[in-house]
Design a protein around this motif. Structure first.
Motif, short mmCIF file in Angstrom:
data_model
loop_
_atom_site.label_atom_id
_atom_site.label_comp_id
_atom_site.label_asym_id
_atom_site.label_seq_id
_atom_site.Cartn_x
_atom_site.Cartn_y
_atom_site.Cartn_z
N LEU A 399 6.95 -39.61 -11.32
CA LEU A 399 5.68 -40.04 -11.83
C LEU A 399 4.63 -38.92 -11.39
N GLY A 400 5.01 -37.66 -11.00
CA GLY A 400 4.17 -36.71 -10.78
C GLY A 400 3.27 -36.33 -11.90
N GLY A 401 3.75 -36.44 -13.12
CA GLY A 401 3.01 -35.90 -14.12
C GLY A 401 1.82 -36.81 -14.48
N ILE A 402 2.08 -38.06 -13.92
CA ILE A 402 1.03 -39.19 -14.01
C ILE A 402 0.03 -39.44 -12.85
N GLY A 403 0.60 -39.24 -11.89
CA GLY A 403 -0.31 -39.49 -10.62
C GLY A 403 0.20 -40.50 -9.67
N GLY A 404 -0.68 -40.26 -8.47
CA GLY A 404 -0.16 -41.15 -7.42
C GLY A 404 0.33 -40.29 -6.01
N THR A 405 0.36 -40.90 -4.80
CA THR A 405 0.66 -40.21 -3.73
C THR A 405 1.98 -40.55 -3.33
N ASN A 406 2.38 -41.72 -3.59
CA ASN A 406 3.92 -42.44 -3.18
C ASN A 406 4.11 -43.82 -3.83
N PHE A 407 5.29 -44.01 -3.93
CA PHE A 407 5.67 -45.34 -4.65
C PHE A 407 7.02 -45.81 -4.25
N THR A 408 7.56 -47.14 -4.43
CA THR A 408 8.63 -47.38 -3.85
C THR A 408 9.56 -47.96 -5.34
#
Length: 478
Positions: A399-408
Motif C-alpha cells: 500500500l506504499g503507493g497510496i499511503g499509511g505507516t502500518n496496517f494489518t
C-alpha cells in the motif's frame, strides 16, 4: 434441607467470570460432579460441576450474569439416597448401643441359656415388640433380611435406570437451558462435544438435521468448516432502517467484492492472527533499483520494491518452510510445499485481485519484474484467468503507493502468512556517531498462530529486513 452449590476456584488469579450457559433446569435430578453451568473469564472457559447429587430446587443465576468464586448458584434438594445413607449411619449407631446393652444383660444373666445367639434373638424380638406395641405378631429375622435384600435390589434397579437415562438427562438439561440455542434440545452429544460446538459457534440443532444418531466432535468440526465456507456471520446481522435518518441508495455487490467478503470473513473467523512489525533501511537498495531499471525496461517490465521483495520473500520461504505451508486441522497435519508461489495483491476499480507469481524462487529479479508488470495490467483490464490467481502459498500487499505507516493484512485462505508494505519515509538514523537521513520502509507481517509462533515470525521478518538492507543476501540465498 437445601444444599448450596457454589462457584469453585476456576483458575489461578480468577475471582469472577461470566455465565455463558446454564446446563440444567429447575426440577432436574443431577448427579455429583455433573456440569451445571459454563462460565468464561479472560483466562479460561470451563464447566462448573455440582458438588452434590439431588434435585434442583432453585437456580439463582442466568446466562450473562457475572459470578464470583464462592457465590451460590444453585439450591439443591439432596437425593433420597443421601438421606438413606444418613439413616443407615443412625441405625448403625443405634445398633452399637443395643449391642452394649445386650452384652451387659448377658453378664447379669450367666445362669440362663449359654447360647448367645438365642439370647440375642430373643432380646431383639422383644425389643421390636416394645418399640412397636401395635404389632401383635412377631416377625422372624429372615423377614428383616428379605426386606433388606428387596431394598438393595430396588436401589440397584433405580441406579441402573438412572445410569441409562443420565446421558438423556444431560442432553435434555443442556437443551432446556438454552431453548432452541446452539446446544440443541434433545440432541445426543457429550458435554465435550457441546463445549466444542459453543467454541466454534455451531448450532447443534442445524447439525442434527444433517446427520443421524449421536453427534461427535468430528461432526462439529466438519460442520463448522462448511459453515464458514458457505456463509458469513455478517449475513445474519439485522440492519436498521437507514431511511429513518435520510435517503439511501442500494447497489449490488459485484462478484469480486462478494468473493472478497466471503474469503476474508472465513479467514478472520478461522485463523488466530498474530501481527509482527519491523522497519527496513532501503536507502542502498533504492540505488540498486535505479542502477538496474534499464535492464528491466528492456525486458518489458519495471523494477520496483515489490519485485525485489517478491524475490527476497521467495528466498525466505525456502529458508523458513513453515511459512510456505498450509495447515490441515481436520487431519491435524502441516502441508509443506516443495514449490514457491507468491500472490501479489493488485487494486482495481472492481476490487482487490491477487494474481500469482509461480516458482518465484527459480526466477531472477528481472523476470519477476517483467511478469509483475504484465499481470498487473491484465488485472486492471479484467483479463486475468482463473489459473493466474490460483496456487499461492504466501501473499504480498503493497500500500506504499497510496499511503499509511502500518496496517494489518488478513491472512488469505489456505495460507499461513502475508506481508504488508507501507509507504517509506526519510528518518534520521544514528550511524557512526551522527544522525543521517535514511529511507525507512515499514513492514507488517500477519501469520497463523496455529502453525507459526512468535519466535518464528520475528526470525522471518528479521531475515527479510536484513535482506532488504543487503540485496546480495537474497541474490546469493545466504
Amino acid at each position: 434441607m437445601a444444599k448450596e452449590i457454589k462457584v469453585p476456584q476456576i483458575g489461578d488469579g480468577v475471582e469472577s467470570a461470566t455465565v455463558s450457559e446454564v446446563l440444567v433446569a429447575e426440577g432436574d435430578k443431577i448427579e455429583k460432579d455433573q456440569s451445571v453451568i459454563a462460565v468464561e473469564s479472560d483466562k479460561a472457559s470451563v464447566e462448573v460441576p455440582s458438588s452434590a447429587a439431588g434435585t434442583i430446587k432453585e437456580i439463582k443465576i442466568s446466562e450473562g450474569d457475572e459470578v464470583e468464586v464462592g457465590q451460590v448458584i444453585i439450591l439443591l434438594e439432596e437425593s433420597d439416597d443421601d438421606d438413606d445413607d444418613e439413616t443407615e449411619e443412625d441405625n448403625g449407631e443405634a445398633s452399637e448401643e443395643e449391642k452394649e446393652k445386650e452384652n451387659t444383660s448377658e453378664e447379669e444373666n450367666e445362669n440362663e441359656d449359654e447360647d448367645s445367639g438365642e439370647k440375642q434373638s430373643g432380646k431383639k424380638k422383644k425389643k421390636i415388640k416394645e418399640e412397636n406395641p401395635e404389632d401383635n405378631d412377631e416377625e422372624p429375622e429372615e423377614d428383616d433380611a428379605d426386606e433388606n435384600k428387596d431394598e438393595k435390589k430396588s436401589s440397584k434397579k433405580d441406579e441402573s435406570e438412572a445410569d441409562k437415562t443420565s446421558e438423556e438427562k444431560e442432553n435434555k438439561k443442556s437443551g432446556e437451558s438454552s431453548g432452541e440455542s446452539s446446544t440443541g434440545a434433545g440432541i445426543q452429544a457429550s458435554p465435550g462435544t457441546r463445549r466444542l460446538a459453543r467454541e466454534l459457534g455451531v448450532d447443534l440443532t442445524e447439525l442434527a438435521e444433517e446427520i443421524s444418531g449421536r453427534v461427535s466432535e468430528k461432526d462439529v468440526k466438519e460442520f463448522a468448516k462448511k459453515d464458514s465456507q458457505k456463509s458469513t456471520r455478517s449475513a445474519s446481522i439485522s440492519l436498521p432502517d437507514f431511511e429513518k435518518w435520510g435517503s439511501v441508495e442500494r447497489k449490488p455487490l459485484n462478484n469480486i467484492r462478494k468473493a472478497t467478503a466471503k474469503n476474508v470473513t472465513a479467514s478472520w473467523q478461522s485463523v488466530p492472527h498474530v501481527f509482527q512489525f519491523d522497519e527496513a533501511d532501503i536507502t542502498d537498495i533504492q540505488q540498486y533499483l535505479e542502477v538496474n531499471q534499464d535492464k528491466a525496461e528492456k525486458a518489458g517490465g519495471k523494477l520496483t520494491i515489490t519485485a525485489l521483495l517478491t524475490k527476497i520473500v521467495a528466498s525466505a520461504l525456502v529458508r523458513f518452510p513453515k511459512f510456505n505451508a498450509s495447515i490441515d486441522m481436520e487431519n491435524e497435519e502441516m502441508i509443506l510445499k516443495n514449490y514457491v508461489n507468491i500472490g501479489i495483491a493488485v487494486a482495481t476499480e472492481k476490487g482487490l485481485l491477487v494474481p500469482v507469481i509461480k516458482d518465484a524462487d527459480k526466477k531472477s529479479i528481472i523476470e519477476i519484474a517483467t511478469e509483475l508488470t504484465n499481470i498487473a495490467e491484465k488485472a486492471r483490464d479484467g483479463k486475468l484467468s482463473k489459473e493466474d490467481m490460483e496456487g499461492a502459498n504466501f501473499s504480498i500487499s503493497n500500500l506504499g503507493g497510496i499511503g499509511g505507516t502500518n496496517f494489518t493484512p488478513i491472512v488469505p485462505a489456505f495460507q499461513v502468512a502475508i506481508l504488508g508494505i507501507s509507504r517509506s519515509a526519510k528518518k534520521p538514523v544514528y550511524i557512526d556517531d551522527e544522525f543521517k537521513p535514511r529511507e525507512i520502509l515499514p513492514l507488517s507481517l500477519s501469520y497463523d498462530h496455529r502453525l507459526i509462533d512468535g519466535a518464528d515470525g520475528a526470525a522471518f521478518i528479521n531475515w527479510i529486513t536484513q535482506a532488504l538492507e543487503d540485496p546480495y543476501k537474497a541474490l546469493l540465498g545466504a
